[in-house]
Write a protein that holds these residues in place. Structure first.
Motif, PDB file in Angstrom:
ATOM      1  N   LEU A  53       0.807  -1.217   0.000  1.00 44.74           N
ATOM      2  CA  LEU A  53       0.000   0.000   0.000  1.00 44.74           C
ATOM      3  C   LEU A  53       0.845   1.273   0.000  1.00 44.74           C
ATOM      4  CD1 LEU A  53      -2.714  -1.115   2.583  1.00 44.74           C
ATOM      5  CD2 LEU A  53      -2.859  -1.173   0.086  1.00 44.74           C
ATOM      6  N   MET A  54       2.131   1.179   0.292  1.00 44.40           N
ATOM      7  CA  MET A  54       3.032   2.335   0.260  1.00 44.40           C
ATOM      8  C   MET A  54       3.546   2.638  -1.147  1.00 44.40           C
ATOM      9  SD  MET A  54       3.217   3.290   3.501  1.00 44.40           S
ATOM     10  CE  MET A  54       1.464   2.799   3.566  1.00 44.40           C
ATOM     11  N   GLN A  55       3.341   1.729  -2.077  1.00 42.95           N
ATOM     12  CA  GLN A  55       3.932   1.886  -3.404  1.00 42.95           C
ATOM     13  C   GLN A  55       3.441   3.114  -4.169  1.00 42.95           C
ATOM     14  OE1 GLN A  55       3.813  -1.754  -5.694  1.00 42.95           O
ATOM     15  NE2 GLN A  55       4.707  -2.959  -4.031  1.00 42.95           N
ATOM     16  N   PRO A  56       2.138   3.448  -4.142  1.00 43.35           N
ATOM     17  CA  PRO A  56       1.726   4.651  -4.880  1.00 43.35           C
ATOM     18  C   PRO A  56       2.416   5.924  -4.395  1.00 43.35           C
ATOM     19  CG  PRO A  56      -0.177   3.284  -4.423  1.00 43.35           C
ATOM     20  CD  PRO A  56       0.966   2.695  -3.648  1.00 43.35           C
ATOM     21  N   ALA A  57       2.608   6.077  -3.082  1.00 38.48           N
ATOM     22  CA  ALA A  57       3.267   7.274  -2.553  1.00 38.48           C
ATOM     23  C   ALA A  57       4.718   7.330  -2.997  1.00 38.48           C
ATOM     24  CB  ALA A  57       3.180   7.293  -1.028  1.00 38.48           C
ATOM     25  N   ALA A  58       5.406   6.191  -2.933  1.00 38.57           N
ATOM     26  CA  ALA A  58       6.799   6.155  -3.373  1.00 38.57           C
ATOM     27  C   ALA A  58       6.906   6.447  -4.865  1.00 38.57           C
ATOM     28  CB  ALA A  58       7.406   4.793  -3.046  1.00 38.57           C
ATOM     29  N   SER A  59       5.982   5.892  -5.641  1.00 39.79           N
ATOM     30  CA  SER A  59       5.995   6.147  -7.084  1.00 39.79           C
ATOM     31  C   SER A  59       5.735   7.614  -7.395  1.00 39.79           C
ATOM     32  CB  SER A  59       4.952   5.280  -7.786  1.00 39.79           C
ATOM     33  OG  SER A  59       5.269   3.906  -7.677  1.00 39.79           O
ATOM     34  N   LEU A  60       4.838   8.235  -6.638  1.00 44.05           N
ATOM     35  CA  LEU A  60       4.552   9.654  -6.838  1.00 44.05           C
ATOM     36  C   LEU A  60       5.811  10.485  -6.647  1.00 44.05           C
ATOM     37  CD1 LEU A  60       2.490  11.972  -7.237  1.00 44.05           C
ATOM     38  CD2 LEU A  60       2.113  11.917  -4.771  1.00 44.05           C
ATOM     39  N   SER A 135       4.973   8.175  16.056  1.00 48.72           N
ATOM     40  CA  SER A 135       3.929   7.206  15.772  1.00 48.72           C
ATOM     41  C   SER A 135       2.656   7.942  15.391  1.00 48.72           C
ATOM     42  CB  SER A 135       3.679   6.327  17.000  1.00 48.72           C
ATOM     43  OG  SER A 135       2.648   5.393  16.737  1.00 48.72           O
ATOM     44  N   LEU A 136       2.152   7.653  14.195  1.00 41.61           N
ATOM     45  CA  LEU A 136       0.880   8.199  13.734  1.00 41.61           C
ATOM     46  C   LEU A 136      -0.179   7.122  13.908  1.00 41.61           C
ATOM     47  CD1 LEU A 136       2.049   9.960  10.445  1.00 41.61           C
ATOM     48  CD2 LEU A 136       1.630  11.010  12.667  1.00 41.61           C
ATOM     49  N   VAL A 137      -1.172   7.398  14.731  1.00 46.56           N
ATOM     50  CA  VAL A 137      -2.154   6.388  15.096  1.00 46.56           C
ATOM     51  C   VAL A 137      -3.521   6.749  14.536  1.00 46.56           C
ATOM     52  CG1 VAL A 137      -3.261   5.147  16.988  1.00 46.56           C
ATOM     53  CG2 VAL A 137      -0.884   5.897  17.216  1.00 46.56           C
ATOM     54  N   ASN A 138      -4.081   5.824  13.794  1.00 42.68           N
ATOM     55  CA  ASN A 138      -5.458   5.962  13.330  1.00 42.68           C
ATOM     56  C   ASN A 138      -6.097   4.588  13.372  1.00 42.68           C
ATOM     57  OD1 ASN A 138      -7.763   7.333  12.144  1.00 42.68           O
ATOM     58  ND2 ASN A 138      -7.283   6.222  10.264  1.00 42.68           N
ATOM     59  N   PHE A 139      -7.046   4.406  14.279  1.00 43.35           N
ATOM     60  CA  PHE A 139      -7.680   3.101  14.404  1.00 43.35           C
ATOM     61  C   PHE A 139      -8.267   2.662  13.065  1.00 43.35           C
ATOM     62  CE2 PHE A 139     -11.540   0.590  14.804  1.00 43.35           C
ATOM     63  CZ  PHE A 139     -11.038  -0.528  15.450  1.00 43.35           C
ATOM     64  N   ALA A 140      -8.027   1.406  12.730  1.00 44.40           N
ATOM     65  CA  ALA A 140      -8.606   0.791  11.538  1.00 44.40           C
ATOM     66  C   ALA A 140      -8.553  -0.709  11.737  1.00 44.40           C
ATOM     67  CB  ALA A 140      -7.845   1.198  10.280  1.00 44.40           C
ATOM     68  N   GLU A 141      -9.272  -1.424  10.897  1.00 42.37           N
ATOM     69  CA  GLU A 141      -9.200  -2.887  10.885  1.00 42.37           C
ATOM     70  C   GLU A 141      -9.041  -3.321   9.439  1.00 42.37           C
ATOM     71  OE1 GLU A 141     -11.524  -4.574  14.640  1.00 42.37           O
ATOM     72  OE2 GLU A 141     -12.815  -3.251  13.444  1.00 42.37           O
ATOM     73  N   ASP A 142      -8.973  -4.636   9.227  1.00 47.94           N
ATOM     74  CA  ASP A 142      -8.647  -5.136   7.892  1.00 47.94           C
ATOM     75  C   ASP A 142      -9.518  -4.531   6.794  1.00 47.94           C
ATOM     76  OD1 ASP A 142      -6.560  -6.733   8.702  1.00 47.94           O
ATOM     77  OD2 ASP A 142      -7.763  -8.551   8.859  1.00 47.94           O
ATOM     78  N   ASP A 143     -10.806  -4.348   7.069  1.00 46.21           N
ATOM     79  CA  ASP A 143     -11.721  -3.902   6.019  1.00 46.21           C
ATOM     80  C   ASP A 143     -11.630  -2.406   5.734  1.00 46.21           C
ATOM     81  OD1 ASP A 143     -12.768  -3.347   8.543  1.00 46.21           O
ATOM     82  OD2 ASP A 143     -14.835  -3.432   7.842  1.00 46.21           O
ATOM     83  N   THR A 144     -10.874  -1.666   6.542  1.00 41.16           N
ATOM     84  CA  THR A 144     -10.767  -0.210   6.356  1.00 41.16           C
ATOM     85  C   THR A 144      -9.332   0.274   6.265  1.00 41.16           C
ATOM     86  OG1 THR A 144     -10.939   0.014   8.761  1.00 41.16           O
ATOM     87  CG2 THR A 144     -12.955   0.335   7.492  1.00 41.16           C
ATOM     88  N   SER A 145      -8.368  -0.633   6.398  1.00 40.04           N
ATOM     89  CA  SER A 145      -6.967  -0.207   6.490  1.00 40.04           C
ATOM     90  C   SER A 145      -6.395   0.266   5.160  1.00 40.04           C
ATOM     91  CB  SER A 145      -6.108  -1.333   7.051  1.00 40.04           C
ATOM     92  OG  SER A 145      -6.120  -2.468   6.199  1.00 40.04           O
ATOM     93  N   CYS A 146      -6.873  -0.294   4.050  1.00 41.44           N
ATOM     94  CA  CYS A 146      -6.312   0.091   2.742  1.00 41.44           C
ATOM     95  C   CYS A 146      -6.425   1.591   2.502  1.00 41.44           C
ATOM     96  CB  CYS A 146      -7.029  -0.647   1.616  1.00 41.44           C
ATOM     97  SG  CYS A 146      -6.533  -2.348   1.405  1.00 41.44           S
ATOM     98  N   GLU A 147      -7.643   2.094   2.576  1.00 42.44           N
ATOM     99  CA  GLU A 147      -7.842   3.523   2.327  1.00 42.44           C
ATOM    100  C   GLU A 147      -7.046   4.372   3.322  1.00 42.44           C
ATOM    101  OE1 GLU A 147     -12.116   1.843   1.772  1.00 42.44           O
ATOM    102  OE2 GLU A 147     -10.201   1.127   2.575  1.00 42.44           O
ATOM    103  N   SER A 148      -7.038   3.961   4.588  1.00 41.06           N
ATOM    104  CA  SER A 148      -6.329   4.713   5.618  1.00 41.06           C
ATOM    105  C   SER A 148      -4.836   4.796   5.324  1.00 41.06           C
ATOM    106  CB  SER A 148      -6.561   4.061   6.989  1.00 41.06           C
ATOM    107  OG  SER A 148      -5.853   4.747   8.003  1.00 41.06           O
ATOM    108  N   PHE A 149      -4.215   3.671   5.003  1.00 40.93           N
ATOM    109  CA  PHE A 149      -2.785   3.668   4.713  1.00 40.93           C
ATOM    110  C   PHE A 149      -2.462   4.403   3.410  1.00 40.93           C
ATOM    111  CE2 PHE A 149      -1.863  -0.299   7.442  1.00 40.93           C
ATOM    112  CZ  PHE A 149      -1.388   0.479   8.482  1.00 40.93           C
ATOM    113  N   TYR A 150      -3.306   4.202   2.386  1.00 40.50           N
ATOM    114  CA  TYR A 150      -3.089   4.926   1.131  1.00 40.50           C
ATOM    115  C   TYR A 150      -3.090   6.439   1.375  1.00 40.50           C
ATOM    116  CZ  TYR A 150      -3.734   1.063  -2.267  1.00 40.50           C
ATOM    117  OH  TYR A 150      -3.601  -0.066  -3.049  1.00 40.50           O
ATOM    118  N   VAL A 151      -4.074   6.920   2.117  1.00 39.36           N
ATOM    119  CA  VAL A 151      -4.213   8.361   2.341  1.00 39.36           C
ATOM    120  C   VAL A 151      -3.057   8.903   3.166  1.00 39.36           C
ATOM    121  CG1 VAL A 151      -5.591  10.094   3.562  1.00 39.36           C
ATOM    122  CG2 VAL A 151      -6.709   8.470   2.031  1.00 39.36           C
ATOM    123  N   GLN A 152      -2.670   8.199   4.220  1.00 39.65           N
ATOM    124  CA  GLN A 152      -1.582   8.690   5.058  1.00 39.65           C
ATOM    125  C   GLN A 152      -0.268   8.782   4.285  1.00 39.65           C
ATOM    126  OE1 GLN A 152      -1.419   6.971   9.178  1.00 39.65           O
ATOM    127  NE2 GLN A 152      -3.309   5.967   8.545  1.00 39.65           N
TER     128      GLN A 152
END
Length: 341
Positions: A53-60, A135-152
């Motif tokens: 999920l970190m790949q788009p940010a690195a590519s940007l 540490s950047l903390v934002n509660f999430a679980e498997d079904d919501t973590s993709c969008e959260s990590f992409y945005v951060q």
């Protein structure tokens, strides 16, 4: 609006995604402090899906900035080392649980090299969160973590560009991103009937080629490996659209399922090339296109940046229906306890 959606809590979703965007100012401050202290490169070091999920940010950053950025696998970083990792490095480690053993080893390795370490996690009381410099903390679980990590990670990349004078409209882009949680919720709701159809097609086949290009490719890779394989035990063949014509095309037959994710960045023609080719060979082509989603108030350039976020939001709806159709909970694992995480 969302009460017709299978196994979905709209209020929870909005809290989590709003929390991710709400970290914008904190992320901007830490980036400016890091660059001001002499940081000259960023290393995204996430294990498994979180790393993907970190790949788009690195590519940007690689495409639009001269600031060096790389994605590395924590397990490999520890055993091989890196000549570019040192006191001038900012290491970003995403981990939903904050307990991933590979990530903890990478954190120790990075800190021993003098690097500054930022952890993105849902658990502020975890080993990774406690050991990180920030540490950047934002509660999430498997079904919501993709969008959260992409945005951060996107916010971090944008802040790097802005701090270096490579992004003039930084505030405007962040303002658009703050609209995203509510827009994603509407997109999910509108997509629900289509999600059911896609889930029926996915559940009916034993294996799938999954492909995409540009910043849609990491989501294709992630969905094939982490959702269909790990969480549903369905065989997949994730392949980048650029590589599709260098081998995988020979596997396409009339009864072969191909799941194509289309984004809105400059690489969209690569996905369209696959679509043209496959549509003449099989009737089992499944397309999920972020361009089909209404995002009022989001500019075309920002739409290109958030394509993987949109695709992740839509595919979560597909996963909810696949889970129900196959009577296979997304949380069920065979070997999880036998692997040292």
């Amino acid at each position: 609006m969302a009460n017709h959606m299978l196994n979905f809590d709209a209020d929870r979703y909005l809290r989590i995604q709003s929390g991710a965007v709400g970290l914008a100012d904190e992320i901007d401050a830490l980036v400016r402090d890091a660059l001001g202290s002499g940081v000259t490169n960023v290393v995204f070091a996430g294990a498994g899906g979180a790393g993907i999920l970190m790949q788009p940010a690195a590519s940007l950053l690689r495409e639009r900035s001269t600031f060096p950025a790389q994605v590395t696998m924590p397990a490999e970083l520890v055993v091989t080392g890196s000549a570019t990792l040192g006191r001038d490095s900012l290491v970003v480690i995403p981990s939903l649980s904050g307990t991933t053993a590979e990530s903890l080893a990478a954190l120790d390795h990075a800190k021993s090299a003098g690097a500054q370490v930022v952890v993105l996690t849902a658990n502020g009381d975890s080993p990774l969160a406690r050991k990180a410099d920030i540490s950047l903390v934002n509660f999430a679980e498997d079904d919501t973590s993709c969008e959260s990590f992409y945005v951060q990670s996107l916010l971090l990349a944008l802040s790097v560009q802005a701090a270096r004078g490579e992004l003039e409209d930084h505030r405007a882009v962040v303002a658009e991103l703050r609209r995203l949680p509510q827009l994603l919720l509407a997109a999910k709701s509108a997509f629900e009937p289509r999600a059911r159809q896609l889930a029926e097609a996915i559940a009916a086949d034993t294996w799938h080629i999954v492909t995409g290009a540009g910043n849609a490719w990491p989501e294709a890779f992630y969905y094939g490996m982490c959702i269909l394989e790990e969480m549903q035990w369905i065989r997949t063949r994730p392949v980048h659209a650029s590589d599709f014509f260098h081998g995988t095309l020979e596997l396409v037959e009339p009864d072969v399922s191909v799941l194509l994710l289309k984004g809105e960045d400059a690489t969209r023609p690569l996905a369209e090339r696959v679509e043209r080719f496959v549509s003449g060979l099989t009737d089992r082509l499944l397309v999920v296109d972020s361009a089909d989603v209404a995002l009022p108030g989001i500019s075309p350039s920002t739409r290109g940046l958030v394509s993987p976020v949109v695709l992740a939001a839509l595919l979560e709806r597909v996963s909810a229906h696949v889970e129900a159709l196959r009577d296979h909970p997304l949380t069920t694992r065979r070997y999880y306890r036998r692997v040292a995480y």
